[in-house]
Design a protein around this motif. Structure first.
Motif, PDB file in Angstrom:
ATOM      1  N   ARG A 182       0.864  -1.193   0.000  1.00 58.27           N
ATOM      2  CA  ARG A 182       0.000   0.000   0.000  1.00 58.27           C
ATOM      3  C   ARG A 182       0.891   1.229   0.000  1.00 58.27           C
ATOM      4  O   ARG A 182       1.762   1.372   0.840  1.00 58.27           O
ATOM      5  N   ARG A 183       0.660   2.117  -0.952  1.00 59.83           N
ATOM      6  CA  ARG A 183       1.585   3.221  -1.188  1.00 59.83           C
ATOM      7  C   ARG A 183       1.723   4.144   0.008  1.00 59.83           C
ATOM      8  O   ARG A 183       2.811   4.631   0.312  1.00 59.83           O
ATOM      9  N   THR A 184       0.635   4.403   0.719  1.00 60.49           N
ATOM     10  CA  THR A 184       0.671   5.347   1.834  1.00 60.49           C
ATOM     11  C   THR A 184       0.944   4.687   3.177  1.00 60.49           C
ATOM     12  O   THR A 184       0.933   5.367   4.209  1.00 60.49           O
ATOM     13  N   ALA A 185       1.203   3.385   3.197  1.00 62.49           N
ATOM     14  CA  ALA A 185       1.452   2.697   4.469  1.00 62.49           C
ATOM     15  C   ALA A 185       2.821   3.077   5.006  1.00 62.49           C
ATOM     16  O   ALA A 185       3.765   3.300   4.239  1.00 62.49           O
ATOM     17  N   PRO A 186       2.974   3.159   6.337  1.00 59.23           N
ATOM     18  CA  PRO A 186       4.309   3.437   6.896  1.00 59.23           C
ATOM     19  C   PRO A 186       5.265   2.300   6.598  1.00 59.23           C
ATOM     20  O   PRO A 186       4.881   1.126   6.624  1.00 59.23           O
ATOM     21  N   ARG A 187       6.509   2.635   6.303  1.00 60.38           N
ATOM     22  CA  ARG A 187       7.489   1.627   5.921  1.00 60.38           C
ATOM     23  C   ARG A 187       7.940   0.810   7.129  1.00 60.38           C
ATOM     24  O   ARG A 187       8.177   1.329   8.210  1.00 60.38           O
ATOM     25  N   TYR A 188       8.014  -0.484   6.916  1.00 57.13           N
ATOM     26  CA  TYR A 188       8.490  -1.414   7.943  1.00 57.13           C
ATOM     27  C   TYR A 188       9.571  -2.283   7.337  1.00 57.13           C
ATOM     28  O   TYR A 188       9.439  -2.723   6.201  1.00 57.13           O
ATOM     29  N   PRO A 189      10.657  -2.565   8.059  1.00 62.18           N
ATOM     30  CA  PRO A 189      10.954  -2.083   9.405  1.00 62.18           C
ATOM     31  C   PRO A 189      11.639  -0.731   9.397  1.00 62.18           C
ATOM     32  O   PRO A 189      12.162  -0.295   8.369  1.00 62.18           O
ATOM     33  N   VAL A 190      11.669  -0.107  10.556  1.00 60.98           N
ATOM     34  CA  VAL A 190      12.430   1.135  10.693  1.00 60.98           C
ATOM     35  C   VAL A 190      13.921   0.801  10.705  1.00 60.98           C
ATOM     36  O   VAL A 190      14.739   1.545  10.150  1.00 60.98           O
ATOM     37  N   TYR A 191      14.289  -0.293  11.327  1.00 64.43           N
ATOM     38  CA  TYR A 191      15.660  -0.803  11.283  1.00 64.43           C
ATOM     39  C   TYR A 191      15.589  -2.326  11.400  1.00 64.43           C
ATOM     40  O   TYR A 191      14.632  -2.884  11.924  1.00 64.43           O
TER      41      TYR A 191
END
Length: 223
Positions: free
Chosen positions: A212-221
């Motif tokens: 999903r284009r607007t989903a927050p990216r995972y993982p942060v690290y």
């Protein structure tokens, strides 16, 4: 030269303007309390009380609390679908190999990954290492103190402290310690399945965040 009658009519017209303005102001002032009174009635006389929007907002504001706003319907559907899909995958794997792969701590981990992917608790380091570390602590407690609810509670508390020191905070992993102590699974089968399941949860979170284009990216690290 204007006549005397003309001057008299002009003076009367000028004096009538302030009078009309004052009359309209007085009427509006007198009407406002009546309108305010009409919006609410006494609560004890059995009649319905109609609150003005401003007053209703003030009364409901304490109930809202300081919790964050809910996600949009599209985001909620995306998160729920992704979490459900990976949990069903774990059930399918367990059915094929005749092992209970889906355990309650993994469901809690999936909820973190797909609901709050930006938290340190949801990152791969905490998820994978946290579960394996707590499982090892559970087997150590089982060996030293035996299987009992007292041992499970003690081991779970110790596991929280160890995860904090190891910089792998993941609260669902403390439940893995309890599962190990109370159910005594065979470590030769349980540990590989647990490690593989946690990696699958991480990969599912990574894929869902890019579907999903607007989903927050995972993982942060990663680590």
């Amino acid at each position: 030269m204007p006549s005397e009658d003309t001057l008299t009519e002009s003076s009367a017209a000028r004096s009538a303007v302030p009078t009309a303005t004052a009359t309209a102001t007085a009427t509006a002032t007198a009407t406002a309390p009546q309108a305010a009174t009409a919006t609410a009635t006494a609560a004890g006389d059995g009649r319905r009380v109609r609150l003005r929007p401003g007053r209703a907002a003030r009364l409901l504001r304490p109930l809202a609390g300081r919790a964050p706003a809910p996600p949009t319907p599209a985001a909620a559907l995306h998160n729920v679908s992704a979490a459900t899909a990976v949990l069903l995958t774990l059930v399918g794997i367990g059915t094929l190999i005749h092992e209970p792969v889906l355990i309650p701590p993994l469901a809690a981990s999936a909820a973190l990954v797909h609901s709050v992917p930006g938290l340190p608790l949801a990152q791969p380091r905490s998820l994978v290492a946290g579960h394996l570390l707590c499982a090892g602590l559970g087997y150590a407690a089982l060996h030293l103190l035996g299987s009992s609810p007292w041992t499970a509670a003690l081991a779970a508390g110790v596991s929280l402290a160890v995860m904090a020191l190891a910089r792998t905070p993941h609260s669902p992993a403390a439940a893995t310690t309890v599962v190990v102590v109370l159910q005594s699974p065979d470590p030769a089968r349980f540990l590989p399945l647990l490690g593989g399941s946690t990696v699958l949860l991480v990969l599912a979170g990574w894929a869902a965040s890019r579907a999903r284009r607007t989903a927050p990216r995972y993982p942060v690290y990663w680590w």
